[in-house]
Design a protein around this motif. Structure first.
Motif, mmCIF file in Angstrom:
data_model
loop_
_atom_site.group_PDB
_atom_site.id
_atom_site.type_symbol
_atom_site.label_atom_id
_atom_site.label_comp_id
_atom_site.label_asym_id
_atom_site.label_seq_id
_atom_site.Cartn_x
_atom_site.Cartn_y
_atom_site.Cartn_z
ATOM 1 N N GLY A 110 42.988 -18.274 75.908
ATOM 2 C CA GLY A 110 42.986 -16.792 76.263
ATOM 3 C C GLY A 110 44.093 -16.456 77.516
ATOM 4 N N MET A 111 44.613 -16.214 76.925
ATOM 5 C CA MET A 111 46.301 -16.160 77.946
ATOM 6 C C MET A 111 45.991 -14.582 78.061
ATOM 7 S SD MET A 111 49.618 -17.581 77.297
ATOM 8 C CE MET A 111 49.298 -19.554 77.530
ATOM 9 N N LYS A 112 46.435 -13.698 78.269
ATOM 10 C CA LYS A 112 46.204 -12.044 78.827
ATOM 11 C C LYS A 112 46.351 -11.270 77.368
ATOM 12 C CE LYS A 112 47.430 -10.809 83.826
ATOM 13 N NZ LYS A 112 48.539 -10.093 84.565
ATOM 14 N N LYS A 113 47.330 -11.674 76.299
ATOM 15 C CA LYS A 113 47.143 -11.434 75.416
ATOM 16 C C LYS A 113 47.774 -12.717 74.149
ATOM 17 C CE LYS A 113 50.923 -8.420 73.976
ATOM 18 N NZ LYS A 113 52.530 -8.000 74.399
ATOM 19 N N GLN A 114 47.648 -12.280 72.656
ATOM 20 C CA GLN A 114 47.942 -13.605 71.839
ATOM 21 C C GLN A 114 49.073 -14.086 71.798
ATOM 22 O OE1 GLN A 114 45.081 -15.559 70.907
ATOM 23 N NE2 GLN A 114 46.563 -16.799 69.837
ATOM 24 N N PHE A 115 49.517 -14.927 72.024
ATOM 25 C CA PHE A 115 51.085 -14.791 71.931
ATOM 26 C C PHE A 115 50.990 -15.702 70.566
ATOM 27 C CE2 PHE A 115 51.260 -13.520 76.693
ATOM 28 C CZ PHE A 115 51.750 -13.128 76.484
ATOM 29 N N ARG A 116 51.762 -16.076 69.640
ATOM 30 C CA ARG A 116 52.214 -17.094 69.016
ATOM 31 C C ARG A 116 52.482 -18.434 70.154
ATOM 32 N NH1 ARG A 116 56.910 -17.511 65.053
ATOM 33 N NH2 ARG A 116 57.955 -16.627 66.890
ATOM 34 N N THR A 117 50.972 -19.313 69.296
ATOM 35 C CA THR A 117 51.472 -20.648 70.320
ATOM 36 C C THR A 117 51.443 -21.340 69.038
ATOM 37 O OG1 THR A 117 49.698 -19.484 71.566
ATOM 38 C CG2 THR A 117 49.406 -22.148 70.715
ATOM 39 N N PHE A 118 52.526 -22.254 68.744
ATOM 40 C CA PHE A 118 52.653 -23.601 68.902
ATOM 41 C C PHE A 118 51.936 -25.462 69.126
ATOM 42 C CE2 PHE A 118 55.603 -20.418 68.023
ATOM 43 C CZ PHE A 118 55.671 -20.307 66.108
ATOM 44 N N ILE A 119 51.410 -26.280 68.027
ATOM 45 C CA ILE A 119 51.121 -27.647 68.979
ATOM 46 C C ILE A 119 51.621 -28.996 68.504
ATOM 47 C CG2 ILE A 119 49.054 -28.946 69.438
ATOM 48 C CD1 ILE A 119 47.718 -26.196 69.319
ATOM 49 N N ASP A 120 52.461 -29.683 68.595
ATOM 50 C CA ASP A 120 53.391 -30.613 68.194
ATOM 51 C C ASP A 120 51.957 -31.058 67.856
ATOM 52 O OD1 ASP A 120 55.724 -32.362 68.527
ATOM 53 O OD2 ASP A 120 53.917 -34.154 68.475
#
Length: 160
Positions: A110-120
């Motif tokens: 739920g950040m202000k924008k949908q940023f590309r997100t990477f999880i280990d």
């Protein structure tokens, strides 16, 4: 306990979670042992706690990374995952404006924008994981697959 935006998003997606409060001493330094202290406050293993790191590429794109709090993020692997030549953490004073969250309370949900997100990818070794609920002193425990779904993340190797 006040509901955070992250909690409302999880409820909207019908994703089960448990919220846990802990004593926040406002010391959000990055020294060794911080993960162990957080895990002890929550009564969980340190490997379950995942930290959120917000970074900026050379093209000014914001990317979000989640890494086990007992590991350091490998910047070379972060660059490979994001497909960029340079990547650096955003400054603490920029975090709130970019994400809506403060240091020590930053969550990939739920950040202000949908940023590309990477999880280990080590997240898949855990039955449940803990991430910030979006404010200091509050963590969310949920299944790894549910976290990946909630923040539309990609799995990758980020370990140093």
């Amino acid at each position: 306990m006040k509901k955070t935006n992250a909690m409302r998003i999880l409820e909207g997606l019908k994703i089960p979670y448990e919220a846990k409060e802990y004593e926040d001493n406002a010391d959000h330094s990055l020294e060794k042992g911080a993960a162990e202290r957080m895990a002890a406050k929550l009564g969980v293993s340190p490997e379950m706690v995942f930290k959120t790191i917000v970074m900026r590429t050379e093209s000014k794109e914001i990317c979000v990374f989640c890494q086990s709090a007992v590991s350091e993020i490998n910047l070379k692997k972060a660059r490979q995952a994001a497909g960029c030549k340079e990547i650096n953490p955003v400054k603490t004073d920029e975090l709130l404006g970019l994400t809506g969250y403060v240091r020590g309370g930053c969550t990939p949900i739920g950040m202000k924008k949908q940023f590309r997100t990477f999880i280990d990818k080590s997240i898949m070794n855990q039955e449940k994981v803990c991430v910030s609920a979006g404010q200091r002193g509050l963590q969310i425990t949920l299944a790894p697959a549910d976290l990946i779904k909630a923040c539309k993340a990609q799995l990758c190797d980020l370990k140093l």
